[in-house]
Enzyme design. Structure first.
Site, PDB file in Angstrom:
ATOM      1  N   GLU A  24     -10.790   1.102  -4.700  1.00 41.55           N
ATOM      2  CA  GLU A  24     -10.249   1.556  -3.409  1.00 41.55           C
ATOM      3  C   GLU A  24      -8.969   2.340  -3.657  1.00 41.55           C
ATOM      4  OE1 GLU A  24      -9.044  -1.872  -1.070  1.00 41.55           O
ATOM      5  OE2 GLU A  24      -8.551  -2.982  -2.877  1.00 41.55           O
TER       6      GLU A  24
ATOM      7  N   ASP B  55       0.824  -1.224   0.000  1.00 45.90           N
ATOM      8  CA  ASP B  55       0.000   0.000   0.000  1.00 45.90           C
ATOM      9  C   ASP B  55       0.849   1.261   0.000  1.00 45.90           C
ATOM     10  OD1 ASP B  55      -2.135  -1.803   0.276  1.00 45.90           O
ATOM     11  OD2 ASP B  55      -2.073  -1.668   2.449  1.00 45.90           O
TER      12      ASP B  55
END
Length: 524
Positions: free
Chosen positions: A185, A13
């Site tokens: 997302e 991430d």
């Protein structure tokens, strides 16, 4: 050439920023404390772990959070001399609900001091704070929908953030529901040439993962989708060495070049598709088309295992030492503890100088107060060695070397005490929550014991010794795939750690003293 991944082992991430000539990447840490790991580079090729900003319970309380809960997808930004870090603490993730809390902290320097957190919202995860050129700030995040017959990933929403009031203000606006790839997302927003660009992750974090670019002439949309989406993916190339590619973040160099960091996974070569090293961070150069869309500089949609060096001045860092002698007053940046901070009540570097003292607490399945300190495994071929002094008096007292994914899956070479065997070594295996002790018990004398683990791709072998020179294999060869995030189709997000731990299920906190810890990567 730059070899991918640039951040090896469990480093997912990635959120990247540049401040003058320095580059910083923040990555997720989930249930591991301190929260968020920030890496530093000056040339986009050489990286070092620099700091972990969420280092106290007042900022981050992980006690009781489920495995693969906790810190999800932090995002870094910088504006007018201040660093901003958005993060999510997921405290519940089973079933249809996501119980989570979203915060922002700030600092005048990347190394802190970082502020106490400001509460943002709880509507979803993957928060990103965009600083517009007119001085206004907007928070973007995905929206979670638990209702029956609804898409769980219910699009990207935005709301204005007022730093003076320390809260979100104004209307909440849905700006995109994503594409047919689904699972939209990880929003990141950039402004260039009159457009607001929205980079999102799609397809889920597994084999269908991807990154898609959208744009609008107003920050609130409407956003049009890149007609040649997705921008990067390995969804159609199952044999690519960098699988699960997606969830990107962009940066412009001081020379005007653009790069993207993104998630990927390196599977074991045994065909299992399992990745015990977890989700890693790689780098690709990207270029703008005349129509104003981004493309991989190498062409196509698949990432490259090797890319040309940047034109930035090379800036290598000193290599990390193989041995940690525990001579410093605090643990190095590589070490994490599980859910709780290291403090003198259970971990000490001063009570016996030159040793790491761990006081036994709860079991390896606890979600609250474990005495476990560990670091990422970052290579498929590595050796780990430690030396421990520990004198258990009961079967409820244990200490040793652990290869740990979570409370359900780990391998533990531990010292304990048995009425018949006395002090002895044994291997504990937890496989999908099923506890087992391998039928290999070795009585050992009082005094120092040396423990070793060797990982060679899909194989793990434990060893022990009494003099630090000669080694005896301990137990059978174990399968490293058990330490992967998708083992037995589990939906988890971290990676394999190796660490030192102690348990005392009598509650007397019997301590174990570890003299050193060696982590050595071996060229395959």
């Amino acid at each position: 050439m730059i070899q991918n991944p640039i951040l090896r082992g469990f480093n997912p991430d990635a959120s990247i920023i540049r401040v003058e000539d320095d580059y910083y990447i923040a990555t997720s840490t989930f249930e591991w404390f301190p929260g968020v790991l920030i890496h530093h580079s000056k040339d986009l090729m050489n990286w070092r772990p620099l700091t972990r900003p969420l280092d106290r319970v007042s900022q981050l309380d992980l006690r009781g959070v489920p495995s693969s809960g906790g810190i999800w997808a932090p995002s870094l930004s910088y504006c007018d001399g201040t660093f901003y870090l958005c993060f999510t603490n997921v405290v519940g993730r089973k079933g249809v609900y996501k119980d989570l809390h979203n915060y922002i902290v700030t600092a005048p320097s990347i190394e802190g001091p970082w502020s106490e957190p400001i509460y943002l919202n709880a509507s979803g995860f993957d928060h990103f704070l965009f600083h517009d050129t007119d001085g206004r700030k907007y928070l973007f995040n995905m929206q979670w929908d638990f209702r029956k017959n609804k898409k769980r990933f219910a699009g990207i929403i935005m709301q204005e953030f007022c730093p003076h009031e320390g809260k979100l203000i104004g209307e909440i606006k849905l700006i995109t529901e994503g594409t047919d790839l689904g699972v939209t997302e990880g929003p990141m927003v950039y402004k260039k040439d009159g457009y607001y660009y929205l980079l999102v992750a799609e397809g889920g974090t597994g084999p269908m993962h991807a990154a898609t670019l959208m744009r609008a002439t107003s920050v609130g949309g409407p956003y049009e989708v890149d007609p040649d989406y997705p921008m990067i993916t390995t969804r159609n190339t199952p044999d690519h060495p960098l699988q699960n590619a997606g969830h990107g973040s962009l940066v412009e160099t001081q020379l005007g070049d653009w790069y993207m960091v993104f998630i990927c996974s390196r599977p074991l070569p045994d065909g299992s598709k399992l990745s015990p090293l977890g989700r890693e961070t790689s780098l690709q150069k990207v270029t703008w088309t005349p129509e104003g869309w981004l493309r991989l500089a190498a062409g196509g949609k698949q990432p490259q295992l090797h890319i040309p060096e940047t034109e930035l001045t090379p800036h290598p860092f000193d290599p990390d030492p193989i041995r940690d002698d525990f001579d410093e007053r605090k643990l190095s940046v590589h070490w994490h503890t599980l859910r709780v901070p290291a403090d003198e009540s259970w971990l000490s570097l001063s009570e016996r100088p030159g040793y790491l003292r761990l006081k036994g607490r709860e079991s390896l399945t606890s979600l609250h107060h474990q005495s476990l300190v560990a670091r990422r495994i970052q290579s498929f071929t590595c050796e780990i060695v430690t030396c421990v002094e520990y004198e258990p008096q009961a079967f409820t007292q244990m200490a040793g070397l652990v290869l740990y994914y979570d409370e359900s899956d780990h391998y533990y070479l531990r010292i304990s005490h048995d009425d018949q065997l006395g002090k002895h070594l044994a291997i504990v295996v937890n496989d999908q929550g099923q506890y087992d002790e391998l039928d290999t018990y070795v009585p050992i004398p009082e005094g120092r014991v040396y423990l070793k683990a060797a990982m060679n791709f899909d194989q793990i072998q434990f060893f022990y010794g009494l003099d630090g020179q000669s080694w005896q294999p301990m137990g059978p060869t174990l399968y490293s795939g058990n330490l992967a995030d998708s083992y037995q189709s589990k939906l988890s997000f971290t990676g394999a750690f190796v660490g030192l731990c102690a348990q005392d299920l009598r509650g007397t906190r019997l301590h174990a003293d570890f003299d050193f810890f060696d982590y050595m990567e071996i060229d395959a």
